[in-house]
Design a protein around this motif. Sequence first.
Motif, PDB file in Angstrom:
ATOM      1  N   ILE A 329      -9.846 -16.110 -11.107  1.00 47.49           N
ATOM      2  CA  ILE A 329     -10.630 -15.604  -9.899  1.00 47.49           C
ATOM      3  C   ILE A 329     -10.512 -16.095  -8.717  1.00 47.49           C
ATOM      4  O   ILE A 329     -10.894 -15.145  -8.028  1.00 47.49           O
ATOM      5  CB  ILE A 329     -12.121 -16.753 -10.546  1.00 47.49           C
ATOM      6  N   LEU A 330      -9.487 -16.481  -8.188  1.00 50.22           N
ATOM      7  CA  LEU A 330      -9.180 -16.590  -6.916  1.00 50.22           C
ATOM      8  C   LEU A 330      -8.307 -15.020  -6.486  1.00 50.22           C
ATOM      9  O   LEU A 330      -8.352 -14.997  -5.381  1.00 50.22           O
ATOM     10  CB  LEU A 330      -7.826 -18.275  -6.852  1.00 50.22           C
ATOM     11  N   LEU A 331      -7.203 -14.819  -7.412  1.00 48.44           N
ATOM     12  CA  LEU A 331      -6.958 -13.662  -7.613  1.00 48.44           C
ATOM     13  C   LEU A 331      -7.939 -12.172  -7.571  1.00 48.44           C
ATOM     14  O   LEU A 331      -7.267 -11.228  -7.087  1.00 48.44           O
ATOM     15  CB  LEU A 331      -5.786 -13.146  -8.088  1.00 48.44           C
ATOM     16  N   ALA A 332      -9.277 -12.235  -8.128  1.00 44.35           N
ATOM     17  CA  ALA A 332     -10.158 -10.992  -8.393  1.00 44.35           C
ATOM     18  C   ALA A 332     -10.069  -9.863  -7.023  1.00 44.35           C
ATOM     19  O   ALA A 332      -9.859  -8.950  -6.964  1.00 44.35           O
ATOM     20  CB  ALA A 332     -11.334 -11.390  -8.788  1.00 44.35           C
ATOM     21  N   PRO A 333     -10.302 -10.636  -5.445  1.00 36.56           N
ATOM     22  CA  PRO A 333     -10.735  -9.699  -4.764  1.00 36.56           C
ATOM     23  C   PRO A 333      -9.464  -8.842  -3.872  1.00 36.56           C
ATOM     24  O   PRO A 333      -9.170  -7.565  -4.293  1.00 36.56           O
ATOM     25  CB  PRO A 333     -11.001 -10.347  -3.798  1.00 36.56           C
ATOM     26  N   ILE A 334      -7.945  -9.512  -4.041  1.00 41.06           N
ATOM     27  CA  ILE A 334      -7.072  -8.742  -3.539  1.00 41.06           C
ATOM     28  C   ILE A 334      -5.951  -7.984  -4.373  1.00 41.06           C
ATOM     29  O   ILE A 334      -6.219  -7.231  -4.394  1.00 41.06           O
ATOM     30  CB  ILE A 334      -5.883  -9.677  -2.939  1.00 41.06           C
ATOM     31  N   THR A 335      -6.442  -8.454  -5.823  1.00 43.53           N
ATOM     32  CA  THR A 335      -6.378  -7.205  -7.320  1.00 43.53           C
ATOM     33  C   THR A 335      -6.925  -6.382  -6.957  1.00 43.53           C
ATOM     34  O   THR A 335      -6.329  -4.685  -7.676  1.00 43.53           O
ATOM     35  CB  THR A 335      -6.632  -7.972  -8.669  1.00 43.53           C
ATOM     36  N   ALA A 336      -7.739  -6.143  -7.217  1.00 43.85           N
ATOM     37  CA  ALA A 336      -9.738  -5.168  -7.203  1.00 43.85           C
ATOM     38  C   ALA A 336      -8.971  -4.250  -5.810  1.00 43.85           C
ATOM     39  O   ALA A 336      -8.438  -2.927  -5.845  1.00 43.85           O
ATOM     40  CB  ALA A 336     -10.886  -5.403  -6.608  1.00 43.85           C
ATOM     41  N   ARG A 337      -7.969  -4.650  -4.444  1.00 43.81           N
ATOM     42  CA  ARG A 337      -8.307  -3.972  -3.625  1.00 43.81           C
ATOM     43  C   ARG A 337      -6.655  -3.182  -3.864  1.00 43.81           C
ATOM     44  O   ARG A 337      -6.515  -1.964  -3.621  1.00 43.81           O
ATOM     45  CB  ARG A 337      -7.929  -4.671  -1.986  1.00 43.81           C
ATOM     46  N   LEU A 338      -5.781  -4.256  -4.238  1.00 38.85           N
ATOM     47  CA  LEU A 338      -3.969  -2.986  -4.224  1.00 38.85           C
ATOM     48  C   LEU A 338      -4.214  -2.169  -5.475  1.00 38.85           C
ATOM     49  O   LEU A 338      -3.556  -0.743  -5.049  1.00 38.85           O
ATOM     50  CB  LEU A 338      -3.344  -4.557  -4.633  1.00 38.85           C
ATOM     51  N   LEU A 339      -5.065  -2.416  -6.534  1.00 36.46           N
ATOM     52  CA  LEU A 339      -4.970  -1.161  -7.934  1.00 36.46           C
ATOM     53  C   LEU A 339      -6.166  -0.337  -7.591  1.00 36.46           C
ATOM     54  O   LEU A 339      -6.061   1.078  -7.367  1.00 36.46           O
ATOM     55  CB  LEU A 339      -6.576  -2.207  -8.869  1.00 36.46           C
ATOM     56  N   THR A 340      -6.997  -0.211  -6.077  1.00 38.33           N
ATOM     57  CA  THR A 340      -7.244  -0.195  -5.424  1.00 38.33           C
ATOM     58  C   THR A 340      -7.060   1.623  -4.715  1.00 38.33           C
ATOM     59  O   THR A 340      -6.687   2.231  -4.758  1.00 38.33           O
ATOM     60  CB  THR A 340      -8.558   0.311  -5.356  1.00 38.33           C
ATOM     61  N   GLU A 341      -6.190   0.853  -4.171  1.00 40.30           N
ATOM     62  CA  GLU A 341      -5.177   1.576  -3.390  1.00 40.30           C
ATOM     63  C   GLU A 341      -4.331   1.856  -4.393  1.00 40.30           C
ATOM     64  O   GLU A 341      -3.922   3.847  -3.462  1.00 40.30           O
ATOM     65  CB  GLU A 341      -4.572   0.610  -2.565  1.00 40.30           C
ATOM     66  N   TRP A 342      -3.327   1.814  -4.703  1.00 42.11           N
ATOM     67  CA  TRP A 342      -2.683   2.309  -5.617  1.00 42.11           C
ATOM     68  C   TRP A 342      -3.321   3.611  -5.831  1.00 42.11           C
ATOM     69  O   TRP A 342      -2.624   4.540  -6.840  1.00 42.11           O
ATOM     70  CB  TRP A 342      -2.046   1.475  -7.142  1.00 42.11           C
ATOM     71  N   ILE A 343      -4.509   3.538  -6.734  1.00 42.56           N
ATOM     72  CA  ILE A 343      -4.800   4.633  -7.401  1.00 42.56           C
ATOM     73  C   ILE A 343      -5.145   5.948  -6.944  1.00 42.56           C
ATOM     74  O   ILE A 343      -5.433   6.936  -6.966  1.00 42.56           O
ATOM     75  CB  ILE A 343      -6.414   4.290  -8.467  1.00 42.56           C
ATOM     76  N   THR A 344      -5.925   5.267  -5.201  1.00 43.06           N
ATOM     77  CA  THR A 344      -6.420   6.354  -4.656  1.00 43.06           C
ATOM     78  C   THR A 344      -4.915   7.424  -3.658  1.00 43.06           C
ATOM     79  O   THR A 344      -5.284   7.694  -2.574  1.00 43.06           O
ATOM     80  CB  THR A 344      -7.627   5.833  -3.749  1.00 43.06           C
ATOM     81  N   GLY A 345      -3.826   6.252  -4.300  1.00 43.11           N
ATOM     82  CA  GLY A 345      -2.883   6.401  -2.685  1.00 43.11           C
ATOM     83  C   GLY A 345      -2.677   6.015  -1.746  1.00 43.11           C
ATOM     84  O   GLY A 345      -2.380   6.550  -0.520  1.00 43.11           O
ATOM     85  N   LYS A 346      -3.644   5.194  -1.064  1.00 43.94           N
ATOM     86  CA  LYS A 346      -3.714   4.574  -0.118  1.00 43.94           C
ATOM     87  C   LYS A 346      -2.097   3.785   0.064  1.00 43.94           C
ATOM     88  O   LYS A 346      -1.478   3.211  -1.115  1.00 43.94           O
ATOM     89  CB  LYS A 346      -4.715   3.619   0.253  1.00 43.94           C
ATOM     90  N   ALA A 347      -1.817   3.230   1.547  1.00 38.65           N
ATOM     91  CA  ALA A 347      -0.459   2.650   1.139  1.00 38.65           C
ATOM     92  C   ALA A 347      -1.188   0.957   1.077  1.00 38.65           C
ATOM     93  O   ALA A 347      -1.879   0.384   1.055  1.00 38.65           O
ATOM     94  CB  ALA A 347      -0.590   2.936   2.920  1.00 38.65           C
ATOM     95  N   LEU A 348      -0.388   0.319   0.389  1.00 39.31           N
ATOM     96  CA  LEU A 348      -0.818  -1.164  -0.526  1.00 39.31           C
ATOM     97  C   LEU A 348      -0.726  -2.052   1.613  1.00 39.31           C
ATOM     98  O   LEU A 348      -0.101  -2.236   2.446  1.00 39.31           O
ATOM     99  CB  LEU A 348       0.090  -1.206  -0.847  1.00 39.31           C
ATOM    100  N   SER A 349      -1.498  -2.754   1.263  1.00 45.44           N
ATOM    101  CA  SER A 349      -2.504  -3.833   2.033  1.00 45.44           C
ATOM    102  C   SER A 349      -0.745  -4.613   1.944  1.00 45.44           C
ATOM    103  O   SER A 349      -1.161  -6.046   2.927  1.00 45.44           O
ATOM    104  CB  SER A 349      -3.379  -3.783   2.089  1.00 45.44           C
ATOM    105  N   LEU A 350       0.099  -5.286   0.950  1.00 43.56           N
ATOM    106  CA  LEU A 350       0.134  -6.390   0.424  1.00 43.56           C
ATOM    107  C   LEU A 350       1.101  -5.654  -0.407  1.00 43.56           C
ATOM    108  O   LEU A 350       1.003  -5.301  -1.499  1.00 43.56           O
ATOM    109  CB  LEU A 350      -0.280  -7.395   0.129  1.00 43.56           C
ATOM    110  N   GLU A 351       2.365  -5.717  -0.402  1.00 44.53           N
ATOM    111  CA  GLU A 351       3.813  -5.347  -0.628  1.00 44.53           C
ATOM    112  C   GLU A 351       3.799  -7.064  -2.343  1.00 44.53           C
ATOM    113  O   GLU A 351       4.169  -7.588  -1.442  1.00 44.53           O
ATOM    114  CB  GLU A 351       5.680  -5.587  -0.153  1.00 44.53           C
TER     115      GLU A 351
END
Length: 366
Positions: A329-351
């Motif tokens: 539950i806690l990690l859902a928003p950042i997980t969703a953001r990172l997966l979206t960045e990976w899949i769409t080819g954007k720079a990661l907001s957090l390494e």
Amino acid sequence: MKVLVVGGGIIGCATAYELAKAGCRVSLFERSTPGAEASSAAAGLLAALGESNDTDFARLALASWRLYPDVVRELEERTRMDVEYVTRGTIYPMSATGTRRDAEVWAVNKEFGVEALEGAEVHALEPALSPKIRHAIFVKGDHWLNNQRLVLAYAQAAAAVGVELNTGVNVSRLVVEGGKIRALVTEGERVEGDAVVLAAGAWSGELMATLGVPLRIEPRRGQMLALAHVPPILTHCIHGEAYMAPRPSGELIIGATVERAGFQRAVTAEGIAGLLRAAIELVPSLRELPIARTWCGFRPWAPDSLPVLGPWPGIDGLFVATGHFRNGILLAPITARLLTEWITGKALSLEVPDFLPDRFVRRRQG
């Protein structure tokens, strides 16, 4: 780009929603109903502080915690669903030495409003606590919400932005051809896509096994109960040997066991008795409250107790988001953001090198 998301828990629904907002065509496949497993075996606690704040996990948790106010606002505006987001803070009963030590560690992060409580200060803040509790830490920055409603809000919001939700549908295997993920198979039907997000929680390892690839994700059963809590006895979340989260809708959530029981779906006398014993020791007046319901779910656990996030090495288009254990539950928003960045080819907001699935491949090769 067409993305297939396997798993309709909090991680799958949040990721599907963010991917659709980013312009992807998304189909989600859930074997049961949204949030039926690990996402329900939780109290919705958003507590980002731990034993150390100088780890990659602590940074991941803090980044996600910071996203939550906007996430809640956005979901409630889009769905008109109240996820019962509460910001009153958590009381951690402690020993005298533990209180001073942990308060000094946690207070480094000024966002959380950490305060050491002594003697009468403890009961002035939460009168129902046992008189035996003379020392505690109050973390005002700890929040909580109704995790079941949150999953449903994410699912409803995902559908509103075009995600195809397929519930009651079991994915039996993944299809890789020429080193690239090509499709998944569900009930004899092949569904093709450009990328697959594996967010199947404790079942993720089984699906990776269909590719002949080992991913050791095991279930850890969590039992929970809810007490009828009207009128309320507690105002704050309490976190000792058990945790208690008062919900505005009139329940007090108490959890949770962590058991290595495979996929044995059972609420046991021992599990519930242990939770009640720990809760009543902290708050004696709870013994008078009726039990409203009991339940259990299976949390996905990796051998190092860390999430598994990112592209799977050697298989183009396959992304993994599992192993969140007690922090989904806690990690859902950042997980969703990172997966979206990976899949769409954007720079990661957090390494996040410590969470990449490469670590399991390296260990096997070594």
